[in-house]
Design an enzyme around this catalytic site. Structure first.
Site, PDB file in Angstrom:
ATOM      1  N   ASP A 297       0.833  -1.206   0.000  1.00  0.00           N
ATOM      2  CA  ASP A 297       0.000   0.000   0.000  1.00  0.00           C
ATOM      3  C   ASP A 297       0.867   1.256   0.000  1.00  0.00           C
ATOM      4  O   ASP A 297       2.003   1.236   0.466  1.00  0.00           O
ATOM      5  CB  ASP A 297      -0.919  -0.041   1.241  1.00  0.00           C
ATOM      6  CG  ASP A 297      -2.097   0.902   1.115  1.00  0.00           C
ATOM      7  OD1 ASP A 297      -2.424   1.335  -0.014  1.00  0.00           O
ATOM      8  OD2 ASP A 297      -2.703   1.213   2.154  1.00  0.00           O
TER       9      ASP A 297
ATOM     10  N   LEU B 181      10.656 -20.785  -4.943  1.00  0.00           N
ATOM     11  CA  LEU B 181       9.779 -19.814  -4.271  1.00  0.00           C
ATOM     12  C   LEU B 181       8.425 -19.872  -4.952  1.00  0.00           C
ATOM     13  O   LEU B 181       8.343 -19.809  -6.176  1.00  0.00           O
ATOM     14  CB  LEU B 181      10.344 -18.392  -4.413  1.00  0.00           C
ATOM     15  CG  LEU B 181       9.400 -17.269  -3.950  1.00  0.00           C
ATOM     16  CD1 LEU B 181       9.284 -17.226  -2.431  1.00  0.00           C
ATOM     17  CD2 LEU B 181       9.869 -15.904  -4.451  1.00  0.00           C
TER      18      LEU B 181
ATOM     19  N   TRP C 264     -11.611  -1.988  -8.386  1.00  0.00           N
ATOM     20  CA  TRP C 264     -12.314  -1.606  -9.632  1.00  0.00           C
ATOM     21  C   TRP C 264     -13.050  -0.287  -9.449  1.00  0.00           C
ATOM     22  O   TRP C 264     -13.395   0.378 -10.426  1.00  0.00           O
ATOM     23  CB  TRP C 264     -13.332  -2.681 -10.043  1.00  0.00           C
ATOM     24  CG  TRP C 264     -12.729  -3.997 -10.419  1.00  0.00           C
ATOM     25  CD1 TRP C 264     -12.787  -5.140  -9.677  1.00  0.00           C
ATOM     26  CD2 TRP C 264     -11.998  -4.326 -11.615  1.00  0.00           C
ATOM     27  NE1 TRP C 264     -12.120  -6.163 -10.339  1.00  0.00           N
ATOM     28  CE2 TRP C 264     -11.634  -5.690 -11.531  1.00  0.00           C
ATOM     29  CE3 TRP C 264     -11.604  -3.595 -12.742  1.00  0.00           C
ATOM     30  CZ2 TRP C 264     -10.905  -6.348 -12.515  1.00  0.00           C
ATOM     31  CZ3 TRP C 264     -10.876  -4.250 -13.726  1.00  0.00           C
ATOM     32  CH2 TRP C 264     -10.526  -5.604 -13.611  1.00  0.00           C
TER      33      TRP C 264
ATOM     34  N   SER D 219      -8.211  -4.947   4.883  1.00  0.00           N
ATOM     35  CA  SER D 219      -8.762  -4.622   3.552  1.00  0.00           C
ATOM     36  C   SER D 219      -9.130  -5.862   2.733  1.00  0.00           C
ATOM     37  O   SER D 219      -8.807  -5.947   1.547  1.00  0.00           O
ATOM     38  CB  SER D 219      -7.798  -3.712   2.772  1.00  0.00           C
ATOM     39  OG  SER D 219      -7.582  -2.503   3.452  1.00  0.00           O
TER      40      SER D 219
ATOM     41  N   HIS E   1       2.359   3.831  -8.915  1.00  0.00           N
ATOM     42  CA  HIS E   1       2.180   2.406  -9.219  1.00  0.00           C
ATOM     43  C   HIS E   1       3.381   1.883 -10.020  1.00  0.00           C
ATOM     44  O   HIS E   1       3.869   0.781  -9.790  1.00  0.00           O
ATOM     45  CB  HIS E   1       0.881   2.180  -9.996  1.00  0.00           C
ATOM     46  CG  HIS E   1      -0.350   2.522  -9.208  1.00  0.00           C
ATOM     47  ND1 HIS E   1      -0.541   2.069  -7.920  1.00  0.00           N
ATOM     48  CD2 HIS E   1      -1.445   3.269  -9.500  1.00  0.00           C
ATOM     49  CE1 HIS E   1      -1.707   2.529  -7.463  1.00  0.00           C
ATOM     50  NE2 HIS E   1      -2.261   3.262  -8.409  1.00  0.00           N
TER      51      HIS E   1
HETATM   52  C1  IPE Z   1      -5.411  -2.912  -0.410  1.00  0.00           C
HETATM   53  O1  IPE Z   1      -5.091  -1.560  -0.451  1.00  0.00           O
HETATM   54  C2  IPE Z   1      -5.348  -3.491  -1.786  1.00  0.00           C
HETATM   55  C3  IPE Z   1      -4.016  -3.634  -2.385  1.00  0.00           C
HETATM   56  C4  IPE Z   1      -2.891  -3.317  -1.807  1.00  0.00           C
HETATM   57  C5  IPE Z   1      -3.976  -4.170  -3.708  1.00  0.00           C
HETATM   58  P1  IPE Z   1      -6.194  -0.424  -0.616  1.00  0.00           P
HETATM   59  O2  IPE Z   1      -5.471   0.871  -0.698  1.00  0.00           O
HETATM   60  O3  IPE Z   1      -7.106  -0.758  -1.739  1.00  0.00           O
HETATM   61  O4  IPE Z   1      -7.012  -0.537   0.746  1.00  0.00           O
HETATM   62  P2  IPE Z   1      -7.882   0.544   1.511  1.00  0.00           P
HETATM   63  O5  IPE Z   1      -8.893   1.069   0.520  1.00  0.00           O
HETATM   64  O6  IPE Z   1      -6.986   1.613   1.986  1.00  0.00           O
HETATM   65  O7  IPE Z   1      -8.511  -0.202   2.645  1.00  0.00           O
HETATM   66  C1  IPE Z   2      -1.484   0.325  -3.390  1.00  0.00           C
HETATM   67  O1  IPE Z   2      -1.312   1.698  -3.381  1.00  0.00           O
HETATM   68  C2  IPE Z   2      -1.678  -0.221  -4.772  1.00  0.00           C
HETATM   69  C3  IPE Z   2      -3.061  -0.682  -5.060  1.00  0.00           C
HETATM   70  C4  IPE Z   2      -4.053  -0.680  -4.225  1.00  0.00           C
HETATM   71  C5  IPE Z   2      -3.305  -1.188  -6.394  1.00  0.00           C
HETATM   72  P1  IPE Z   2      -2.529   2.709  -3.302  1.00  0.00           P
HETATM   73  O2  IPE Z   2      -2.908   3.104  -4.696  1.00  0.00           O
HETATM   74  O3  IPE Z   2      -3.634   2.159  -2.499  1.00  0.00           O
HETATM   75  O4  IPE Z   2      -1.854   3.928  -2.567  1.00  0.00           O
HETATM   76  P2  IPE Z   2      -2.529   4.922  -1.519  1.00  0.00           P
HETATM   77  O5  IPE Z   2      -3.139   4.084  -0.441  1.00  0.00           O
HETATM   78  O6  IPE Z   2      -3.574   5.701  -2.263  1.00  0.00           O
HETATM   79  O7  IPE Z   2      -1.415   5.770  -1.044  1.00  0.00           O
HETATM   80 MG    MG Z   3      -4.156   2.312  -0.548  1.00  0.00          MG
END
Ligand code: IPE
Ligand code: IPE
Ligand code: MG
Length: 248
Positions: A22, A133, A71, A198, A39
């Protein structure tokens, strides 16, 4: 094989490490960049954590890449993520294969656009014989969706007369999850400081040790990984029982 120093004693190393990657968006925002750049930078952090897992002898690594709830993000961001998934599998699969990595997918692949889906399927096929792995990527994954799917599979088998209701126990359910062949999660790491699960590996993380690190995912490196492992190594796992010294 050359011996490698692990951050904690080898016998204390977790077998299964799962990571909620995250903070890509915040990493970008803090630099005045668009989220998609976060990303992109996040994808670059993958290789070191994979290689480090191999070096330290972690046999199972599971990464949360895209959730069923993601999504809901703007169309452009979802598009950028799908493009990066495609690029990652296109670029990295050969290297991963030669390193002995087996790639598995957790989640419903059919909902992905055709190009990334095909590349993902090919990567799974090509790396199937590998065992050094096991790298599981959670793509279009949600813990609740996975549990509902397992219930559906069990019900279907019961209707077909292949299974009796009284045979449905924890192991029977576990076998119908995407993680059927994987051990339970030992260490669950979340970057970017959030203290929530999450919808990730709800069943499999029942007794996982949770480590939250403040660093954004693109900044996750060997030092951060080692720090998470040291926190893990200092924990007493009880699984609902008592430690040996408390039992007297
Ligand atoms: C969880 O992160 C999903 C992934 C890392 C792919 P999110 O950023 O989507 O989670 P929330 O919305 O903060 O709970
Ligand atoms: C995690 O980073 C990647 C995905 C959920 C795909 P975020 O895009 O959730 O990054 P923040 O939480 O907005 O910083
Ligand atoms: Mg996030």
């Amino acid at each position: 094989m050359q011996s490698v120093e692990t951050p904690i004693a080898p016998e204390k190393m977790p077998r299964h490490v799962a990571i909620i990657m995250d903070g890509n968006g915040r990493w970008a925002k803090e630099r005045g960049l668009p989220r998609s750049m976060g990303h992109r930078q996040g994808v670059l952090a993958l290789r070191p954590v994979i290689e480090q897992s191999i070096r330290w002898g972690v046999p199972y690594l599971t990464l949360f890449a895209f959730s069923t709830e993601n999504w809901a993000r703007p169309k452009e961001e979802v598009g950028a993520l799908m493009g990066l998934i495609e690029e990652f599998f296109y670029r990295e699969v050969e290297e991963l294969r030669s390193q002995g990595v087996r790639i598995r997918i957790l989640g419903e692949l059919s909902a992905l656009p055709e190009r990334p889906r095909r590349l993902v399927e090919r990567a799974v096929e090509l790396t199937e014989p590998n065992r050094r792995l096991t790298l599981s990527l959670a793509l279009n994954y949600g813990g609740r969706a996975e549990l509902a799917r397992a219930a559906r599979l069990l019900a279907q088998e019961a209707v077909e007369g292949k299974l009796r209701a009284e045979d449905i126990d924890e192991a029977a359910l576990a076998k119908r999850l995407y993680t059927a062949e994987l051990p339970d999660v030992d260490l669950l790491i979340r970057t970017a400081g959030e203290l929530r699960i999450s919808n990730f590996l709800l069943f499999q993380s029942a007794y996982a040790e949770f480590v939250a690190l403040p660093c954004r995912w693109p900044d996750f490196d060997e030092q951060q990984y080692a720090q998470a492992l040291r926190q893990y190594g200092a924990r007493q796992r009880r699984f609902g029982g008592l430690e040996a010294r408390e039992r007297q």
